[in-house]
Design a protein around this motif. Structure first.
Motif, PDB file in Angstrom:
ATOM      1  N   GLU A 185       0.838  -1.186   0.000  1.00 28.19           N
ATOM      2  CA  GLU A 185       0.000   0.000   0.000  1.00 28.19           C
ATOM      3  C   GLU A 185       0.880   1.244   0.000  1.00 28.19           C
ATOM      4  OE1 GLU A 185      -3.380   2.080   2.809  1.00 28.19           O
ATOM      5  OE2 GLU A 185      -2.917  -0.041   3.051  1.00 28.19           O
ATOM      6  N   VAL A 186       0.521   2.209  -0.825  1.00 26.77           N
ATOM      7  CA  VAL A 186       1.260   3.466  -0.910  1.00 26.77           C
ATOM      8  C   VAL A 186       0.439   4.524  -0.199  1.00 26.77           C
ATOM      9  CG1 VAL A 186       2.226   5.197  -2.447  1.00 26.77           C
ATOM     10  CG2 VAL A 186       2.280   2.792  -3.089  1.00 26.77           C
ATOM     11  N   LYS A 187       1.061   5.145   0.802  1.00 21.95           N
ATOM     12  CA  LYS A 187       0.371   6.188   1.575  1.00 21.95           C
ATOM     13  C   LYS A 187       0.370   7.473   0.754  1.00 21.95           C
ATOM     14  CE  LYS A 187       0.621   3.976   5.745  1.00 21.95           C
ATOM     15  NZ  LYS A 187       0.079   2.708   5.514  1.00 21.95           N
ATOM     16  N   ASP A 188      -0.627   8.321   0.992  1.00 18.72           N
ATOM     17  CA  ASP A 188      -0.685   9.607   0.314  1.00 18.72           C
ATOM     18  C   ASP A 188       0.482  10.470   0.781  1.00 18.72           C
ATOM     19  OD1 ASP A 188      -2.914   8.972  -1.095  1.00 18.72           O
ATOM     20  OD2 ASP A 188      -4.304   9.795   0.378  1.00 18.72           O
ATOM     21  N   ALA A 189       1.154  11.098  -0.138  1.00 21.70           N
ATOM     22  CA  ALA A 189       2.275  11.968   0.193  1.00 21.70           C
ATOM     23  C   ALA A 189       1.748  13.324   0.649  1.00 21.70           C
ATOM     24  CB  ALA A 189       3.169  12.145  -1.016  1.00 21.70           C
ATOM     25  N   ALA A 190       2.542  13.999   1.467  1.00 22.32           N
ATOM     26  CA  ALA A 190       2.166  15.338   1.920  1.00 22.32           C
ATOM     27  C   ALA A 190       2.195  16.278   0.720  1.00 22.32           C
ATOM     28  CB  ALA A 190       3.135  15.816   2.988  1.00 22.32           C
ATOM     29  N   PRO A 191       1.271  17.234   0.651  1.00 22.62           N
ATOM     30  CA  PRO A 191       1.271  18.155  -0.488  1.00 22.62           C
ATOM     31  C   PRO A 191       2.541  19.005  -0.498  1.00 22.62           C
ATOM     32  CG  PRO A 191      -0.353  18.831   1.153  1.00 22.62           C
ATOM     33  CD  PRO A 191       0.197  17.510   1.598  1.00 22.62           C
ATOM     34  N   LEU A 192       3.009  19.277  -1.666  1.00 24.09           N
ATOM     35  CA  LEU A 192       4.222  20.077  -1.819  1.00 24.09           C
ATOM     36  C   LEU A 192       3.914  21.552  -1.633  1.00 24.09           C
ATOM     37  CD1 LEU A 192       5.797  18.344  -4.918  1.00 24.09           C
ATOM     38  CD2 LEU A 192       6.476  18.096  -2.538  1.00 24.09           C
ATOM     39  N   SER A 193       4.884  22.269  -1.094  1.00 25.93           N
ATOM     40  CA  SER A 193       4.735  23.699  -0.886  1.00 25.93           C
ATOM     41  C   SER A 193       4.911  24.429  -2.211  1.00 25.93           C
ATOM     42  CB  SER A 193       5.780  24.167   0.119  1.00 25.93           C
ATOM     43  OG  SER A 193       5.790  25.574   0.174  1.00 25.93           O
ATOM     44  N   LEU A 194       4.133  25.479  -2.402  1.00 27.53           N
ATOM     45  CA  LEU A 194       4.245  26.265  -3.623  1.00 27.53           C
ATOM     46  C   LEU A 194       5.149  27.477  -3.453  1.00 27.53           C
ATOM     47  CD1 LEU A 194       0.535  26.150  -4.826  1.00 27.53           C
ATOM     48  CD2 LEU A 194       2.463  24.765  -5.585  1.00 27.53           C
ATOM     49  N   ARG A 195       5.758  27.612  -2.261  1.00 30.12           N
ATOM     50  CA  ARG A 195       6.679  28.724  -2.035  1.00 30.12           C
ATOM     51  C   ARG A 195       7.991  28.461  -2.773  1.00 30.12           C
ATOM     52  NH1 ARG A 195       7.641  28.953   4.188  1.00 30.12           N
ATOM     53  NH2 ARG A 195       9.025  27.450   3.294  1.00 30.12           N
ATOM     54  N   PRO A 196       8.633  29.538  -3.231  1.00 26.96           N
ATOM     55  CA  PRO A 196       9.943  29.325  -3.852  1.00 26.96           C
ATOM     56  C   PRO A 196      10.953  28.937  -2.763  1.00 26.96           C
ATOM     57  CG  PRO A 196       9.409  31.657  -3.797  1.00 26.96           C
ATOM     58  CD  PRO A 196       8.192  30.924  -3.310  1.00 26.96           C
ATOM     59  N   PRO A 197      11.979  28.209  -3.137  1.00 29.21           N
ATOM     60  CA  PRO A 197      12.964  27.790  -2.133  1.00 29.21           C
ATOM     61  C   PRO A 197      13.732  29.004  -1.578  1.00 29.21           C
ATOM     62  CG  PRO A 197      13.671  27.169  -4.325  1.00 29.21           C
ATOM     63  CD  PRO A 197      12.285  27.712  -4.456  1.00 29.21           C
ATOM     64  N   GLU A 198      14.172  28.858  -0.353  1.00 34.37           N
ATOM     65  CA  GLU A 198      14.935  29.943   0.267  1.00 34.37           C
ATOM     66  C   GLU A 198      16.309  30.053  -0.351  1.00 34.37           C
ATOM     67  OE1 GLU A 198      15.152  29.307   4.425  1.00 34.37           O
ATOM     68  OE2 GLU A 198      13.000  29.054   4.663  1.00 34.37           O
ATOM     69  N   ARG A 199      16.749  31.300  -0.497  1.00 31.96           N
ATOM     70  CA  ARG A 199      18.082  31.509  -1.081  1.00 31.96           C
ATOM     71  C   ARG A 199      19.124  31.320  -0.012  1.00 31.96           C
ATOM     72  NH1 ARG A 199      18.785  36.217  -5.425  1.00 31.96           N
ATOM     73  NH2 ARG A 199      17.708  35.127  -7.077  1.00 31.96           N
ATOM     74  N   ARG A 200      20.155  30.619  -0.368  1.00 32.56           N
ATOM     75  CA  ARG A 200      21.266  30.435   0.559  1.00 32.56           C
ATOM     76  C   ARG A 200      22.449  31.214  -0.005  1.00 32.56           C
ATOM     77  NH1 ARG A 200      21.997  24.322   1.896  1.00 32.56           N
ATOM     78  NH2 ARG A 200      22.549  25.055   3.942  1.00 32.56           N
ATOM     79  N   TRP A 201      22.886  32.217   0.737  1.00 31.41           N
ATOM     80  CA  TRP A 201      23.996  33.030   0.279  1.00 31.41           C
ATOM     81  C   TRP A 201      25.307  32.313   0.575  1.00 31.41           C
ATOM     82  CZ3 TRP A 201      22.660  36.908  -2.667  1.00 31.41           C
ATOM     83  CH2 TRP A 201      21.385  37.426  -2.548  1.00 31.41           C
ATOM     84  N   PRO A 202      26.287  32.409  -0.336  1.00 34.40           N
ATOM     85  CA  PRO A 202      27.587  31.762  -0.068  1.00 34.40           C
ATOM     86  C   PRO A 202      28.237  32.362   1.170  1.00 34.40           C
ATOM     87  CG  PRO A 202      27.563  32.811  -2.237  1.00 34.40           C
ATOM     88  CD  PRO A 202      26.264  33.107  -1.586  1.00 34.40           C
ATOM     89  N   GLN A 203      28.840  31.527   1.964  1.00 38.05           N
ATOM     90  CA  GLN A 203      29.466  31.982   3.211  1.00 38.05           C
ATOM     91  C   GLN A 203      30.952  31.935   3.106  1.00 38.05           C
ATOM     92  OE1 GLN A 203      27.801  29.544   6.210  1.00 38.05           O
ATOM     93  NE2 GLN A 203      25.774  30.414   5.996  1.00 38.05           N
TER      94      GLN A 203
END
Length: 91
Positions: free
Chosen positions: A73-91
Motif C-alpha cells: 500500500e502506498v500512503k498519500d504523500a504530503a502536499p508540496l509547498s508552492l513557495r519558492p525555495p529559500e536563497r542560501r547566500w555563499p558563506q
C-alpha cells in the motif's frame, strides 16, 4: 594475343565497376525517395530493425496474463509547498 587479353580484362573491370556504381546510385536514389515520400506525407520513416540472434528458433507465444508482483500500500504523500525555495547566500 596478349594485348587483346589485357584489353578484354580491362574492359570487363570497367564494365563491372560501372554496373556496381549504377546499382549503388539506384540504391541511394531509392533511399532518398523513400525518406522524402515519408517526410512529405507526414509519417516518420521507420529505419530501425531487429536482429534475431537465432533465426531458426521458434517464436514463443506470450505466456498469457501471468503477473508476479509484490503488492504494497502506498500512503498519500504530503502536499508540496508552492513557495519558492529559500536563497542560501555563499558563506
Amino acid at each position: 594475343m596478349r594485348l587483346l587479353r589485357s584489353l578484354l580484362r580491362l574492359l570487363m573491370i570497367v564494365i563491372g565497376a560501372l554496373i556496381g556504381l549504377g546499382l549503388f546510385v539506384i540504391a541511394v536514389l531509392g533511399f532518398v525517395t523513400f525518406v522524402l515520400v515519408r517526410l512529405l506525407t507526414g509519417r516518420k520513416p521507420n529505419l530501425s530493425f531487429r536482429v534475431n540472434k537465432n533465426p531458426w528458433a521458434g517464436h514463443k507465444p506470450p505466456a498469457g496474463d501471468v503477473v508476479d508482483i509484490e503488492a504494497r500500500e502506498v500512503k498519500d504523500a504530503a502536499p508540496l509547498s508552492l513557495r519558492p525555495p529559500e536563497r542560501r547566500w555563499p558563506q
